[in-house]
Enzyme design. Sequence first.
Site, PDB file in Angstrom:
ATOM      1  N   HIS A   1     -10.467   6.947   2.052  1.00 20.44           N
ATOM      2  CA  HIS A   1      -9.235   6.848   1.528  1.00 20.44           C
ATOM      3  C   HIS A   1      -9.074   5.767   0.372  1.00 20.44           C
ATOM      4  O   HIS A   1     -10.044   4.865   0.537  1.00 20.44           O
ATOM      5  CB  HIS A   1      -8.248   6.444   2.547  1.00 20.44           C
ATOM      6  CG  HIS A   1      -8.452   4.878   3.116  1.00 20.44           C
ATOM      7  ND1 HIS A   1      -9.381   4.710   4.107  1.00 20.44           N
ATOM      8  CD2 HIS A   1      -7.696   3.919   2.996  1.00 20.44           C
ATOM      9  CE1 HIS A   1      -9.371   3.557   4.367  1.00 20.44           C
ATOM     10  NE2 HIS A   1      -8.461   3.052   3.797  1.00 20.44           N
TER      11      HIS A   1
ATOM     12  N   LYS B   1      -6.972  -4.830  -2.891  1.00 17.08           N
ATOM     13  CA  LYS B   1      -7.793  -5.439  -1.676  1.00 17.08           C
ATOM     14  C   LYS B   1      -8.570  -4.548  -1.119  1.00 17.08           C
ATOM     15  O   LYS B   1      -8.383  -3.192  -1.168  1.00 17.08           O
ATOM     16  CB  LYS B   1      -6.623  -5.943  -0.532  1.00 17.08           C
ATOM     17  CG  LYS B   1      -5.698  -4.950   0.095  1.00 17.08           C
ATOM     18  CD  LYS B   1      -4.715  -5.635   1.094  1.00 17.08           C
ATOM     19  CE  LYS B   1      -3.758  -4.480   1.499  1.00 17.08           C
ATOM     20  NZ  LYS B   1      -4.432  -3.523   2.333  1.00 17.08           N
TER      21      LYS B   1
ATOM     22  N   ASP C   1      -4.453  -0.887  -1.475  1.00 19.78           N
ATOM     23  CA  ASP C   1      -5.719  -0.592  -0.957  1.00 19.78           C
ATOM     24  C   ASP C   1      -6.655   0.083  -2.043  1.00 19.78           C
ATOM     25  O   ASP C   1      -6.384   1.094  -2.480  1.00 19.78           O
ATOM     26  CB  ASP C   1      -5.561   0.193   0.503  1.00 19.78           C
ATOM     27  CG  ASP C   1      -6.533   0.154   1.472  1.00 19.78           C
ATOM     28  OD1 ASP C   1      -6.928  -1.368   1.700  1.00 19.78           O
ATOM     29  OD2 ASP C   1      -6.912   0.948   2.269  1.00 19.78           O
TER      30      ASP C   1
ATOM     31  N   CYS D   1      -1.776  -2.704   7.758  1.00 21.30           N
ATOM     32  CA  CYS D   1      -2.015  -3.730   6.669  1.00 21.30           C
ATOM     33  C   CYS D   1      -0.207  -4.430   6.588  1.00 21.30           C
ATOM     34  O   CYS D   1      -0.508  -5.660   6.124  1.00 21.30           O
ATOM     35  CB  CYS D   1      -2.260  -2.849   5.509  1.00 21.30           C
ATOM     36  SG  CYS D   1      -3.886  -2.249   5.247  1.00 21.30           S
TER      37      CYS D   1
ATOM     38  N   HIS E   1     -10.779   0.660  -2.440  1.00 21.15           N
ATOM     39  CA  HIS E   1     -12.222   0.518  -1.934  1.00 21.15           C
ATOM     40  C   HIS E   1     -13.158   1.175  -2.749  1.00 21.15           C
ATOM     41  O   HIS E   1     -12.807   2.258  -3.416  1.00 21.15           O
ATOM     42  CB  HIS E   1     -12.236   1.264  -0.475  1.00 21.15           C
ATOM     43  CG  HIS E   1     -11.297   0.769   0.624  1.00 21.15           C
ATOM     44  ND1 HIS E   1     -11.153  -0.534   0.800  1.00 21.15           N
ATOM     45  CD2 HIS E   1     -10.381   1.462   1.484  1.00 21.15           C
ATOM     46  CE1 HIS E   1     -10.039  -0.782   1.639  1.00 21.15           C
ATOM     47  NE2 HIS E   1      -9.529   0.551   2.047  1.00 21.15           N
TER      48      HIS E   1
ATOM     49  N   ASP F   1       0.844  -1.225  -0.119  1.00 19.71           N
ATOM     50  CA  ASP F   1      -0.093   0.098   0.069  1.00 19.71           C
ATOM     51  C   ASP F   1       0.714   1.566  -0.049  1.00 19.71           C
ATOM     52  O   ASP F   1       0.369   2.293   0.788  1.00 19.71           O
ATOM     53  CB  ASP F   1      -1.061   0.018   1.270  1.00 19.71           C
ATOM     54  CG  ASP F   1      -2.031  -1.190   1.042  1.00 19.71           C
ATOM     55  OD1 ASP F   1      -1.779  -1.878   0.378  1.00 19.71           O
ATOM     56  OD2 ASP F   1      -2.731  -1.206   2.149  1.00 19.71           O
TER      57      ASP F   1
END
Length: 211
Positions: free
Chosen positions: A89, A114, A54, A159, A56, A16
Amino acid sequence: MLFDLQRPTTALIVVDVQNDFLPGGALAVPAGDEIVAPVNALIAAAKTVVLTADWHPAGHQSFAANHPGAQPFEKIPMPYGEQVLWPVHCVAGTAGADFAPALDTTKAALILRKGMDASRDSYSAFLEADRTTHTGLEGWLVERGITEVVVCGLAADYCVSATALDAEHAGFGVCVAVDATRAIGEDSLQLARKAWQEAGIRTMSTAALLG
Ligand code: VGL
Ligand code: ZN
């Protein structure tokens, strides 16, 4: 030598290193930008490089904004356990979700996204927060004959830690490159370091790993 990054049995997992986790980003990790140089040095030395991101959806349940009345950094119960609520984020496709411009992404054999399911978080690059859903990373590494992983990136206490612990649990030898990671919080970093120690996860400096 254990954790020889040039060996075909060792993989570097860079967690990340994205704009939102760098100073000025939506969930900035203090001094997060300082890791880019050591991370790039590790990448330059490594044979097998995995980058995680990351990633989302806007409606992700880890965002405080998606829980009316809740504030970032509050903890709430979720079906899979306690969840820290974060500022919005790393929304898929936004500039904040892009890798840091200075990160050397050219050698990555795998870019693993992820946290894409809105209903649960995924700090770990191996197992989502429900502790049941696999990302496929374990199989990818095993099929390539990887037995050791070196983990670096952001954030050390979330993470990076979850990824290192799950790697250890999956049977890999695990080392965290300590100067190639930074934490969101001091207390959570202490807890993470204790968990690494108990799990038999090594910590090494980038210089020692490159030496
Ligand atoms: C992370 C909090 C929320 C991380 C990701 O990359 O450590 N932390 N999402
Ligand atoms: Zn996240």
